[in-house]
Design a protein around this motif. Structure first.
Motif, mmCIF file in Angstrom:
data_model
loop_
_atom_site.group_PDB
_atom_site.id
_atom_site.type_symbol
_atom_site.label_atom_id
_atom_site.label_comp_id
_atom_site.label_asym_id
_atom_site.label_seq_id
_atom_site.Cartn_x
_atom_site.Cartn_y
_atom_site.Cartn_z
ATOM 1 N N GLU A 53 -43.518 34.042 51.843
ATOM 2 C CA GLU A 53 -42.628 32.959 52.134
ATOM 3 C C GLU A 53 -41.517 33.218 51.356
ATOM 4 O O GLU A 53 -41.282 33.649 50.371
ATOM 5 C CB GLU A 53 -43.269 31.723 52.015
ATOM 6 C CG GLU A 53 -42.422 30.858 52.605
ATOM 7 C CD GLU A 53 -43.061 29.196 52.283
ATOM 8 O OE1 GLU A 53 -43.854 28.923 53.161
ATOM 9 O OE2 GLU A 53 -42.736 28.607 51.230
ATOM 10 N N VAL A 54 -40.281 33.114 52.080
ATOM 11 C CA VAL A 54 -39.043 33.334 51.436
ATOM 12 C C VAL A 54 -38.363 31.826 51.628
ATOM 13 O O VAL A 54 -38.256 31.065 52.654
ATOM 14 C CB VAL A 54 -38.058 34.006 52.297
ATOM 15 C CG1 VAL A 54 -36.534 34.077 51.383
ATOM 16 C CG2 VAL A 54 -38.563 35.416 51.803
ATOM 17 N N ARG A 55 -38.062 30.995 50.618
ATOM 18 C CA ARG A 55 -37.417 29.762 50.725
ATOM 19 C C ARG A 55 -35.764 29.723 50.423
ATOM 20 O O ARG A 55 -35.451 30.434 49.165
ATOM 21 C CB ARG A 55 -37.927 28.649 49.756
ATOM 22 C CG ARG A 55 -39.596 28.378 50.130
ATOM 23 C CD ARG A 55 -40.102 27.395 49.346
ATOM 24 N NE ARG A 55 -41.329 27.125 49.678
ATOM 25 C CZ ARG A 55 -42.239 26.344 49.030
ATOM 26 N NH1 ARG A 55 -42.048 25.814 47.968
ATOM 27 N NH2 ARG A 55 -43.671 26.311 49.457
ATOM 28 N N VAL A 56 -34.988 29.094 51.101
ATOM 29 C CA VAL A 56 -33.900 28.793 50.683
ATOM 30 C C VAL A 56 -33.574 27.411 50.381
ATOM 31 O O VAL A 56 -33.646 26.623 50.953
ATOM 32 C CB VAL A 56 -32.936 29.188 51.961
ATOM 33 C CG1 VAL A 56 -31.223 28.986 51.744
ATOM 34 C CG2 VAL A 56 -33.068 30.718 52.497
ATOM 35 N N ASP A 57 -33.067 27.386 49.060
ATOM 36 C CA ASP A 57 -32.691 25.903 48.517
ATOM 37 C C ASP A 57 -34.141 24.990 48.350
ATOM 38 O O ASP A 57 -34.118 23.879 48.750
ATOM 39 C CB ASP A 57 -31.760 24.923 49.267
ATOM 40 C CG ASP A 57 -30.173 25.730 49.010
ATOM 41 O OD1 ASP A 57 -30.250 26.304 47.763
ATOM 42 O OD2 ASP A 57 -29.384 25.158 49.519
#
Length: 133
Positions: A118-122
Motif C-alpha cells: 500500500e501507498v498512502r498519501v497524507d
C-alpha cells in the motif's frame, strides 16, 4: 497554441495539483450482473448508488447542479473539487476525476507500506501498490 492542450491526462493532473487537498473518495457499490444472451454482463452503478467521502467531513454528496451529479461511472475512484457547501447535507461542486498517479505526484506526504502492498498519501488516501513500486 499549446501542443499539450488536448492532453486530458495532463490537464487532470494540473487540476489535481491546483485543488489538492480537496479530495473525494468514490465508493462503488458491489458489482451486479445482468444476464444476457452472451452471458452475464457487469451493470454500471447509478449515480445514486455511489458514496462519496472526504477526509474531514466523512460522507458528502455531489450538488445537483454539478456536471458529475448524474454520472455513475468514474474510471478512477478519486475526485478533486473546488467548492464545498454545507446546507441540509455537505455538497461538493466543480469536481473532476483524477488518477491515483496525480494524487501521488501532486498530493501531500507519501508513506510506503511494503508489508501491506500500500501507498498512502497524507495517511488518508490509500492506494494498492506492489512492493516493487
Amino acid at each position: 497554441s499549446n501542443k499539450e492542450a488536448g492532453n486530458i491526462r495532463l490537464i487532470r493532473a494540473v487540476i489535481c495539483a491546483g485543488l489538492y487537498p480537496n479530495v473525494v473518495r468514490v465508493q462503488r457499490p458491489e458489482t451486479t450482473y445482468v444476464e444476457q444472451a452472451g452471458g452475464a454482463v457487469a451493470q454500471a452503478p447509478s449515480a445514486r448508488e455511489l458514496k462519496l467521502f472526504t477526509c474531514g467531513d466523512g460522507r458528502v454528496f455531489l450538488h445537483p447542479s454539478s456536471i458529475n451529479f448524474s454520472d455513475g461511472e468514474f474510471v478512477s475512484p478519486w475526485l478533486v473539487y473546488h467548492d464545498k457547501q454545507a446546507t441540509s447535507k455537505v455538497f461538493i461542486r466543480d469536481s473532476s476525476m483524477v488518477t491515483p498517479y496525480a494524487l501521488v505526484l501532486f498530493g501531500g506526504d507519501i508513506s510506503v507500506l511494503h508489508e501491506r502492498g500500500e501507498v498512502r498519501v497524507d495517511d488518508w488516501i490509500r492506494l494498492a501498490a506492489s512492493a516493487r513500486v
